[in-house]
Design a protein around this motif. Structure first.
Motif, PDB file in Angstrom:
ATOM      1  N   VAL A  11       1.004  -1.248   0.125  1.00  0.00           N
ATOM      2  CA  VAL A  11       0.477  -0.328  -0.238  1.00  0.00           C
ATOM      3  C   VAL A  11       0.930   1.185   0.130  1.00  0.00           C
ATOM      4  CG1 VAL A  11      -0.284  -0.016   2.811  1.00  0.00           C
ATOM      5  CG2 VAL A  11      -1.798   0.541   0.929  1.00  0.00           C
ATOM      6  N   VAL A  12       0.500   2.156  -1.404  1.00  0.00           N
ATOM      7  CA  VAL A  12       0.728   3.537  -0.888  1.00  0.00           C
ATOM      8  C   VAL A  12       0.299   4.752  -0.193  1.00  0.00           C
ATOM      9  CG1 VAL A  12       2.463   2.545  -2.639  1.00  0.00           C
ATOM     10  CG2 VAL A  12       0.696   3.662  -3.511  1.00  0.00           C
ATOM     11  N   ALA A  13      -0.714   4.817  -0.013  1.00  0.00           N
ATOM     12  CA  ALA A  13      -1.404   6.044   0.233  1.00  0.00           C
ATOM     13  C   ALA A  13      -2.870   4.878   0.471  1.00  0.00           C
ATOM     14  CB  ALA A  13      -1.784   6.295  -0.953  1.00  0.00           C
ATOM     15  N   VAL A  14      -3.758   5.165   1.818  1.00  0.00           N
ATOM     16  CA  VAL A  14      -4.796   5.241   2.585  1.00  0.00           C
ATOM     17  C   VAL A  14      -5.438   6.152   2.752  1.00  0.00           C
ATOM     18  CG1 VAL A  14      -6.001   4.190   3.787  1.00  0.00           C
ATOM     19  CG2 VAL A  14      -4.406   3.086   3.595  1.00  0.00           C
ATOM     20  N   PHE A  15      -6.803   6.427   2.302  1.00  0.00           N
ATOM     21  CA  PHE A  15      -7.803   7.995   2.332  1.00  0.00           C
ATOM     22  C   PHE A  15      -8.947   6.573   3.196  1.00  0.00           C
ATOM     23  CE2 PHE A  15      -5.221   8.579  -1.110  1.00  0.00           C
ATOM     24  CZ  PHE A  15      -5.277  10.041  -0.438  1.00  0.00           C
TER      25      PHE A  15
END
Length: 190
Positions: A132-136
């Motif tokens: 994973v590189v980003a979580v929103f």
């Protein structure tokens, strides 16, 4: 963790010139429609019409408000309403949204095929893996987030961005969780 307020996001004209999308985040920062690796945005829909074509891009769409009938390619129309399960489709096939009612708002995630992929889910059921590189997180209702002894009110349209390696800790509430991953390198057997 960073709070991204709806009122602080950048408005960007649609690729087809037919309206404006509010960009929440993009990679790399400041990327244009031609060179982003991934992009998360919120669009206000005031009338129906065709989506812009994005060759080599995969899309996910979730409704934040209102209802649309979404026709992708020549498949039967999908009835999407507020908080429905998100839909995934290629950005390089024709898609048309028919607005039901006065207006609607959608959450849109675009990833460049072969570089990144995304997964939009309702609630906290998404497994966050090492790629994973980003979580929103996008609340679908007004919620209060408790972080480091502070209460942080969040409204629909706000977002919480979690730093890489930071597990998303969210209250029991209704929201979309967006995870962006590096694409698997299938050519090398990974």
């Amino acid at each position: 963790m960073h709070i991204l307020r709806m009122g602080d996001h950048v408005a960007v004209p649609w690729k087809n010139g037919g309206g404006v999308t509010t960009e929440v985040a993009a990679f790399p920062p400041g990327a244009s429609f031609d060179n982003f690796g991934w992009r998360v945005s919120i669009a206000q829909i005031n009338s129906g019409g065709p989506f812009s074509l994005f060759p080599g891009i995969d899309r996910e769409l979730g409704m934040l408000e209102g209802r649309v009938l979404l026709t992708i390619s020549e498949r039967p129309a999908l009835d999407l309403s507020f908080g429905a399960e998100p839909v995934r489709f290629p950005g390089d096939v024709p898609a048309i949204a028919e607005l039901i009612g006065d207006r609607a708002t959608d959450l849109n995630v675009m990833t460049r095929r072969g570089m990144f992929r995304s997964r939009m889910t309702r609630g906290a059921n998404a497994a966050i893996t090492p790629d994973v590189v980003a979580v929103f997180a996008f609340p679908l209702e007004t919620i209060t987030l408790h972080h480091d002894g502070t209460d942080i009110p969040l409204s629909r349209g706000d977002a919480v961005f979690f730093d890489a390696g930071e597990p998303p800790v969210l209250p029991k509430a209704d929201f979309y969780l967006v995870a962006i991953f590096r694409a698997e390198n299938r050519a090398n057997g990974h």
